[in-house]
Design a protein around this motif. Structure first.
Motif, PDB file in Angstrom:
ATOM      1  N   LEU A   1       0.834  -1.203   0.000  1.00  0.00           N
ATOM      2  CA  LEU A   1       0.000   0.000   0.000  1.00  0.00           C
ATOM      3  C   LEU A   1       0.870   1.256   0.000  1.00  0.00           C
ATOM      4  O   LEU A   1       0.561   2.230  -0.681  1.00  0.00           O
ATOM      5  CB  LEU A   1      -0.926   0.001   1.223  1.00  0.00           C
ATOM      6  CG  LEU A   1      -2.091  -0.981   1.125  1.00  0.00           C
ATOM      7  CD1 LEU A   1      -2.876  -1.010   2.415  1.00  0.00           C
ATOM      8  CD2 LEU A   1      -2.995  -0.600  -0.040  1.00  0.00           C
ATOM      9  N   PHE A   2       1.953   1.197   0.749  1.00  0.00           N
ATOM     10  CA  PHE A   2       2.887   2.325   0.799  1.00  0.00           C
ATOM     11  C   PHE A   2       3.395   2.648  -0.610  1.00  0.00           C
ATOM     12  O   PHE A   2       3.397   3.798  -1.041  1.00  0.00           O
ATOM     13  CB  PHE A   2       4.052   1.961   1.728  1.00  0.00           C
ATOM     14  CG  PHE A   2       5.159   2.964   1.767  1.00  0.00           C
ATOM     15  CD1 PHE A   2       5.072   4.078   2.575  1.00  0.00           C
ATOM     16  CD2 PHE A   2       6.299   2.785   1.003  1.00  0.00           C
ATOM     17  CE1 PHE A   2       6.096   5.006   2.619  1.00  0.00           C
ATOM     18  CE2 PHE A   2       7.323   3.709   1.034  1.00  0.00           C
ATOM     19  CZ  PHE A   2       7.222   4.825   1.850  1.00  0.00           C
ATOM     20  N   PHE A   3       3.785   1.589  -1.321  1.00  0.00           N
ATOM     21  CA  PHE A   3       4.284   1.734  -2.699  1.00  0.00           C
ATOM     22  C   PHE A   3       3.235   2.429  -3.568  1.00  0.00           C
ATOM     23  O   PHE A   3       3.527   3.398  -4.278  1.00  0.00           O
ATOM     24  CB  PHE A   3       4.608   0.335  -3.230  1.00  0.00           C
ATOM     25  CG  PHE A   3       5.206   0.301  -4.611  1.00  0.00           C
ATOM     26  CD1 PHE A   3       6.501   0.742  -4.837  1.00  0.00           C
ATOM     27  CD2 PHE A   3       4.488  -0.218  -5.679  1.00  0.00           C
ATOM     28  CE1 PHE A   3       7.062   0.683  -6.101  1.00  0.00           C
ATOM     29  CE2 PHE A   3       5.048  -0.280  -6.949  1.00  0.00           C
ATOM     30  CZ  PHE A   3       6.337   0.180  -7.155  1.00  0.00           C
ATOM     31  N   ILE A   4       1.996   1.935  -3.491  1.00  0.00           N
ATOM     32  CA  ILE A   4       0.928   2.497  -4.324  1.00  0.00           C
ATOM     33  C   ILE A   4       0.646   3.945  -3.929  1.00  0.00           C
ATOM     34  O   ILE A   4       0.506   4.824  -4.790  1.00  0.00           O
ATOM     35  CB  ILE A   4      -0.352   1.649  -4.197  1.00  0.00           C
ATOM     36  CG1 ILE A   4      -0.091   0.233  -4.736  1.00  0.00           C
ATOM     37  CG2 ILE A   4      -1.502   2.284  -4.958  1.00  0.00           C
ATOM     38  CD1 ILE A   4      -1.186  -0.748  -4.446  1.00  0.00           C
ATOM     39  N   ILE A   5       0.603   4.221  -2.630  1.00  0.00           N
ATOM     40  CA  ILE A   5       0.273   5.573  -2.159  1.00  0.00           C
ATOM     41  C   ILE A   5       1.332   6.575  -2.608  1.00  0.00           C
ATOM     42  O   ILE A   5       1.016   7.641  -3.165  1.00  0.00           O
ATOM     43  CB  ILE A   5       0.137   5.590  -0.621  1.00  0.00           C
ATOM     44  CG1 ILE A   5      -1.119   4.838  -0.210  1.00  0.00           C
ATOM     45  CG2 ILE A   5       0.066   7.016  -0.102  1.00  0.00           C
ATOM     46  CD1 ILE A   5      -1.203   4.535   1.261  1.00  0.00           C
ATOM     47  N   VAL A   6       2.606   6.213  -2.427  1.00  0.00           N
ATOM     48  CA  VAL A   6       3.677   7.132  -2.829  1.00  0.00           C
ATOM     49  C   VAL A   6       3.569   7.455  -4.317  1.00  0.00           C
ATOM     50  O   VAL A   6       3.667   8.615  -4.736  1.00  0.00           O
ATOM     51  CB  VAL A   6       5.061   6.514  -2.515  1.00  0.00           C
ATOM     52  CG1 VAL A   6       6.169   7.310  -3.172  1.00  0.00           C
ATOM     53  CG2 VAL A   6       5.291   6.457  -1.021  1.00  0.00           C
TER      54      VAL A   6
END
Lengths: 219, 208
Positions: free
Chosen positions: A25-30
């Motif tokens: 999720l972190f990857f997608i959000i960034v």
């Protein structure tokens, strides 16, 4: 033995979903925030895409690695594996494989979506997939090393980042250079070959370092 | 004749405090060595030295007449060490924990269900271990003693949190192991019941 250990790690991941969902999720959000932050100008995004994708991948793998050995250390599993000796290396290999399966592989799988977000051209897109496919196992190996070194430290997070991020830099440079070259229609075999060489070298040597780090941490 | 296991002149220093020095011990096949001492006397540190997890500040440890530093692989293969922590992952079920340790010790397949039934854990095999009580978790941890064929056992406080019937069953397993020519080193505050013909005790005194 390795297959039993891998199954154990996968069972743990199935029960502790936050361990692998958070980094993803972190990857997608960034990556969704970047176009909002720097503006939707396609050319600008296209130029910046290789760097953005790789930095996000790097940080999300780092995020996943902090808790890798924490529970097993606290429970005494590591200590008893070190006393047992023969099972330590299979355990390390199982950790590396499952770390890649749970954080590296999802990044490779969602990279097509990411490519659309950032307007990457088809040629650069293939290069991005290839560098992620070769580079994420290397990220996993190095982050397992960092986790092994810092597992006994109480708040090991920032120490882990300080230790491991410098080791990621060569990977970052060659991977984004490969994507950039592909975007300009140039051959990028050289960069890929260097990535493969780094991966093979790390896979041959780093597991030994990880096993030693575990041994030192319990003695 | 060479002793099965012996140590000479062992010293251990932790944070500038001498836990013990010039400690000698010998252990032959079929013998049980019980290490006693107050909290903080250095029992666990001694066991960790003997298990090869840390190196003594002074002294030597021999296994079958050889320095353990020279036969590490062979020594580790003959050793079953269960430390202060259980070695049980709370998110895994009893079955999965046992399967993990069986693979680690490369033990032949056994019916884990029957074993868990014998240990009084019937019906709990598919629950994650964090839902079990402390004593039940300890039983899961000790289950590998019923599987292993290692001749030397080093156990740190194996009776912690166990109820009387489990303690009896564990002591029965100890006697079986000793009768088969095994040896073991145990720390415990619990007096061992009679029936251990070859019981040795070692008292560690608390030092400042």
């Amino acid at each position: 033995m390795v297959s039993v250990f891998i199954r154990r790690e996968l069972a743990l991941l199935a029960r502790q979903k936050a361990d692998w969902l958070n980094p993803l999720l972190f990857f997608i959000i960034v990556l969704t925030l970047f176009p909002l932050g720097v503006g939707p100008e396609p050319n600008q995004l296209r130029i910046m895409a290789p760097g953005i994708v790789w930095i996000a991948a790097l940080l999300s793998v780092l995020l996943a690695s902090e808790r890798l050995f924490r529970d097993d250390y606290r429970n005494g599993v590591i200590e008893q594996l070190v006393a047992n000796r023969q099972a330590l290396m299979p355990f390390v290999l199982a950790k590396i494989v499952t770390n890649w399966l749970s954080t590296g592989l999802p990044l490779v799988v969602i990279s097509p979506v990411v490519a659309m977000l950032l307007g990457v051209e088809p040629a650069a897109f293939v290069a991005m997939m290839l560098t992620l496919l070769i580079g994420t196992p290397l990220l996993s190996i190095l982050s397992v090393l960092g986790a092994a070194i810092t597992m006994a430290a109480d708040k090991g997070g920032i120490l882990l980042a300080l230790l491991i991020l410098p080791l990621y830099i060569p990977l970052l440079i060659f991977a984004s250079a490969a994507i950039e070259a592909a975007g300009m229609g140039l051959p990028y075999n050289g960069q890929l070959a260097i990535l493969v060489a780094m991966l093979l070298l790390a896979f041959a040597l780093v597991p030994l370092a990880i096993a030693s780090a575990l041994r030192i941490n319990v003695s | 004749m060479t002793e099965f296991f012996s140590a000479q002149g062992l010293s251990c220093i932790r944070q500038d405090r001498v836990l013990f020095e010039q400690l000698d011990l010998t252990l032959n096949s079929g013998e049980l060595l019980q290490i006693q001492g107050k909290n903080g006397a250095g029992k666990s540190s001694l066991l960790r030295l003997l298990a090869g997890l840390s190196t003594p500040d002074d002294g030597t440890i021999y296994f079958q007449g050889q320095l353990i530093a020279e036969c590490l692989e062979q020594y580790a293969a003959s050793l079953c060490y269960i430390g202060h922590q259980s070695g049980i992952h709370e998110q895994l079920t009893a079955m999965e924990n046992i399967a993990f340790w069986r693979a680690a010790y490369q033990l032949p397949y056994v019916d884990s269900m029957t074993l868990l039934g014998e240990l009084g854990l019937a019906g709990l095999e598919d629950l994650p271990c964090h839902m079990l009580s402390a004593g039940q978790q300890r039983r899961v941890s000790l289950a590998r003693l019923w599987l292993t064929n290692c001749p030397l056992w080093i156990l740190d406080e194996p009776f912690t949190a166990l109820d009387q019937s489990a303690i009896q069953r564990l002591q029965y397993r100890f006697r079986q192991h000793l009768a088969q020519g095994g040896a073991m080193i145990v720390t415990t505050h619990q007096p061992l019941s009679d029936g251990f013909s070859c019981l040795k005790t070692l008292e560690l005194s608390y030092r400042w």
